[in-house]
Design an enzyme around this catalytic site. Structure first.
Site, PDB file in Angstrom:
ATOM      1  N   CYS A  90       0.813  -1.227   0.000  1.00 41.62           N
ATOM      2  CA  CYS A  90       0.000   0.000   0.000  1.00 41.62           C
ATOM      3  C   CYS A  90       0.845   1.274   0.000  1.00 41.62           C
ATOM      4  O   CYS A  90       0.318   2.364  -0.214  1.00 41.62           O
ATOM      5  CB  CYS A  90      -0.963  -0.010   1.179  1.00 41.62           C
TER       6      CYS A  90
ATOM      7  N   ASN B 279     -10.208  -0.122   0.186  1.00 43.86           N
ATOM      8  CA  ASN B 279      -8.755   0.010   0.131  1.00 43.86           C
ATOM      9  C   ASN B 279      -8.259  -0.616  -1.174  1.00 43.86           C
ATOM     10  O   ASN B 279      -8.319  -1.833  -1.337  1.00 43.86           O
ATOM     11  CB  ASN B 279      -8.162  -0.701   1.360  1.00 43.86           C
TER      12      ASN B 279
ATOM     13  N   HIS C  52      -3.126   7.258   2.316  1.00 40.63           N
ATOM     14  CA  HIS C  52      -3.588   5.942   1.868  1.00 40.63           C
ATOM     15  C   HIS C  52      -4.947   5.680   2.526  1.00 40.63           C
ATOM     16  O   HIS C  52      -5.125   5.879   3.732  1.00 40.63           O
ATOM     17  CB  HIS C  52      -2.562   4.881   2.279  1.00 40.63           C
TER      18      HIS C  52
HETATM   19  N1  COA Z   1     -18.331  -8.389  10.114  1.00 41.26           N
HETATM   20  C1  COA Z   1     -18.773  -8.649  11.366  1.00 41.26           C
HETATM   21  N2  COA Z   1     -17.969  -8.937  12.383  1.00 41.26           N
HETATM   22  C2  COA Z   1     -16.657  -8.981  12.129  1.00 41.26           C
HETATM   23  C3  COA Z   1     -16.123  -8.744  10.860  1.00 41.26           C
HETATM   24  C4  COA Z   1     -17.029  -8.438   9.826  1.00 41.26           C
HETATM   25  N3  COA Z   1     -16.616  -8.169   8.565  1.00 41.26           N
HETATM   26  N4  COA Z   1     -14.771  -8.849  10.909  1.00 41.26           N
HETATM   27  C5  COA Z   1     -14.466  -9.154  12.186  1.00 41.26           C
HETATM   28  N5  COA Z   1     -15.609  -9.233  12.922  1.00 41.26           N
HETATM   29  C6  COA Z   1     -15.728  -9.531  14.343  1.00 41.26           C
HETATM   30  C7  COA Z   1     -14.558 -10.292  14.899  1.00 41.26           C
HETATM   31  O1  COA Z   1     -14.704 -11.677  14.671  1.00 41.26           O
HETATM   32  C8  COA Z   1     -14.650  -9.948  16.368  1.00 41.26           C
HETATM   33  O2  COA Z   1     -15.652 -10.736  16.958  1.00 41.26           O
HETATM   34  P1  COA Z   1     -15.474 -11.307  18.454  1.00 41.26           P
HETATM   35  O3  COA Z   1     -15.375 -10.084  19.323  1.00 41.26           O
HETATM   36  O4  COA Z   1     -16.718 -12.094  18.649  1.00 41.26           O
HETATM   37  O5  COA Z   1     -14.216 -12.106  18.407  1.00 41.26           O
HETATM   38  C9  COA Z   1     -15.175  -8.499  16.361  1.00 41.26           C
HETATM   39  O6  COA Z   1     -15.760  -8.303  15.063  1.00 41.26           O
HETATM   40  C10 COA Z   1     -14.110  -7.465  16.593  1.00 41.26           C
HETATM   41  O7  COA Z   1     -12.997  -7.766  15.753  1.00 41.26           O
HETATM   42  P2  COA Z   1     -11.702  -6.900  15.772  1.00 41.26           P
HETATM   43  O8  COA Z   1     -10.692  -7.506  14.871  1.00 41.26           O
HETATM   44  O9  COA Z   1     -11.322  -6.611  17.200  1.00 41.26           O
HETATM   45  O10 COA Z   1     -12.251  -5.533  15.134  1.00 41.26           O
HETATM   46  P3  COA Z   1     -11.513  -4.169  14.948  1.00 41.26           P
HETATM   47  O11 COA Z   1     -12.253  -3.085  15.623  1.00 41.26           O
HETATM   48  O12 COA Z   1     -10.038  -4.281  15.228  1.00 41.26           O
HETATM   49  O13 COA Z   1     -11.671  -3.918  13.393  1.00 41.26           O
HETATM   50  C11 COA Z   1     -10.440  -4.038  11.349  1.00 41.26           C
HETATM   51  C12 COA Z   1     -11.086  -4.825  12.473  1.00 41.26           C
HETATM   52  C13 COA Z   1      -9.824  -5.019  10.371  1.00 41.26           C
HETATM   53  C14 COA Z   1     -11.513  -3.223  10.634  1.00 41.26           C
HETATM   54  C15 COA Z   1      -9.374  -3.069  11.942  1.00 41.26           C
HETATM   55  O14 COA Z   1      -8.513  -3.779  12.818  1.00 41.26           O
HETATM   56  C16 COA Z   1      -8.555  -2.410  10.888  1.00 41.26           C
HETATM   57  O15 COA Z   1      -9.059  -1.655  10.087  1.00 41.26           O
HETATM   58  N6  COA Z   1      -7.240  -2.654  10.887  1.00 41.26           N
HETATM   59  C17 COA Z   1      -6.374  -2.103   9.860  1.00 41.26           C
HETATM   60  C18 COA Z   1      -6.478  -2.980   8.644  1.00 41.26           C
HETATM   61  C19 COA Z   1      -5.977  -2.320   7.411  1.00 41.26           C
HETATM   62  O16 COA Z   1      -6.280  -1.192   7.172  1.00 41.26           O
HETATM   63  N7  COA Z   1      -5.209  -3.069   6.630  1.00 41.26           N
HETATM   64  C20 COA Z   1      -4.653  -2.608   5.415  1.00 41.26           C
HETATM   65  C21 COA Z   1      -3.537  -1.678   5.705  1.00 41.26           C
HETATM   66  S1  COA Z   1      -2.705  -1.213   4.299  1.00 41.26           S
END
Ligand code: COA
Length: 323
Positions: free
Chosen positions: A109, A280, A250
């Site tokens: 990215c 993204n 980004h």
């Molecule tokens: N729909 C519903 N629930 C979902 C889900 C979805 N698409 N994806 C994950 N969950 C659930 C998980 O299983 C978890 O459930 P649990 O509490 O029962 O275990 C809960 O939601 C919370 O998950 P978590 O991973 O803690 O959520 P988060 O607030 O960290 O958000 C991301 C997850 C991926 C959105 C976030 O971490 C993020 O944006 N990270 C950066 C990723 C990124 O930008 N990557 C590319 C960079 S170049």
């Protein structure tokens, strides 16, 4: 370095959060509130070089120059159509840029940002005069469509920019990488497959072909590294955060962008967002957003902008450019 023109192109198929809720256990409310994403564009057949060639032609038209005036094509992608030929060469053929030297860059990215810095180095050394830089991805081919925590985040698309040498315009950049944290965002691996490898069932697609991400680690990395490198580039340029008209970041998650605005102490309006529409698109997010802002007049009176990227590798960087 001066930006002469830009263009972008995305596939025609829009996939909504509701569409995704039919293939994985998710819903619009979760995706919108955790990421800011509502829709993304997904290719039903066009490859990176198809998307990129269309974006490139629009950028050439905007720059009002012909393809033969381009002396280098740099393509940032981690989802190339092929390793051989490289995608920049395919695009050269598609658009008729017969005088260009062509190569691809992979920094996930951060790819567009690293390509921009590479272009600046070639222009400042006098080795090139006019360069076409493209960020293009078909992430849909490496996304694991059974993993709800990552598949909802990504989209396909391409953005292009034409830049030329211009001593009167300032340019500063800061970039870095940390390979020891590479495991938090992986994908695209293929196995070594030759007559010396003693495996009966050698499959070219390993377990690591599809994207795998530790979302929370990536989130923490982004919200600390991005403001840190932006502050470093401001320091290099002897400018303050308020001197910058727009920060073109980004587009990964709206919560990352809001956190960066807070840490920089600037109004969120200085950090425009379009990830609600595109998701993204990795190396393509920065040039797509730049092109939208340029075409809708937002950048008309802007003097300084900062581009900042972060992603797999891990890689990150910020570049400050005078328009
Ligand atoms: N729909 C519903 N629930 C979902 C889900 C979805 N698409 N994806 C994950 N969950 C659930 C998980 O299983 C978890 O459930 P649990 O509490 O029962 O275990 C809960 O939601 C919370 O998950 P978590 O991973 O803690 O959520 P988060 O607030 O960290 O958000 C991301 C997850 C991926 C959105 C976030 O971490 C993020 O944006 N990270 C950066 C990723 C990124 O930008 N990557 C590319 C960079 S170049």
């Amino acid at each position: 370095m001066k930006i002469l023109g830009s263009g972008h192109y995305v596939p025609k198929n829009i996939v909504t959060n509701d569409d995704l809720s039919k293939i994985v256990d998710t819903n619009d409310e979760w995706i919108s509130s955790r990421t800011g994403i509502s829709t993304r564009y997904i290719s039903s057949g066009e490859g990176v070089s198809d998307l990129a060639s269309k974006a490139a032609l629009l950028a050439l038209e905007d720059a009002n120059i012909s393809a033969s005036e381009i002396d280098m094509i740099l393509v940032a992608t981690m989802t190339p159509d092929s390793m051989l030929p490289n995608n920049a060469s395919i695009i050269q053929k598609n658009i008729g840029a017969i005088n260009a030297t062509c190569f691809d860059i992979n920094a996930a990215c951060s790819g567009f940002l690293f390509a921009l810095n590479t272009a600046h180095a070639y222009l400042s050394s006098g080795m090139c005069k006019t360069i076409l830089i493209i960020g293009a991805e078909t992430l849909s081919k490496i996304v694991d469509w059974t993993d709800r925590s990552s598949c909802v985040l990504f989209g396909d698309g391409a953005g292009a920019m034409v830049v030329t040498a211009d001593d009167s315009k300032s340019f500063y950049s800061v970039s870095g990488s940390d390979g020891s944290k590479g495991h938090v965002l992986t994908g695209g691996s293929t196995l070594l497959k030759n007559m010396l490898v003693n495996k009966e069932e050698t499959n070219i697609l390993t377990d690591n072909y599809y994207m795998h991400m530790d979302g929370q680690e990536v989130f923490k990395f982004a919200v600390t590294k991005v403001p840190e490198c932006i502050n470093k580039v401001l320091e290099k340029a002897s400018l303050t955060a308020d001197d910058i008209d727009y920060y073109i970041l980004h587009q990964a998650n709206v919560r990352i962008i809001s956190s960066v605005a807070k840490r920089l102490g600037v109004s969120p309006e200085k950090l425009p967002v379009n990830l609600n529409k595109y998701g993204n698109t990795s190396a393509a997010t920065i040039p797509i957003l730049f092109d939208e802002l340029r075409k809708d007049g937002t950048l008309d009176n802007a003097k300084y902008i900062v581009f900042s990227g972060f992603g797999g590798g891990l890689t990150w960087g910020a570049s400050l450019i005078e328009l």
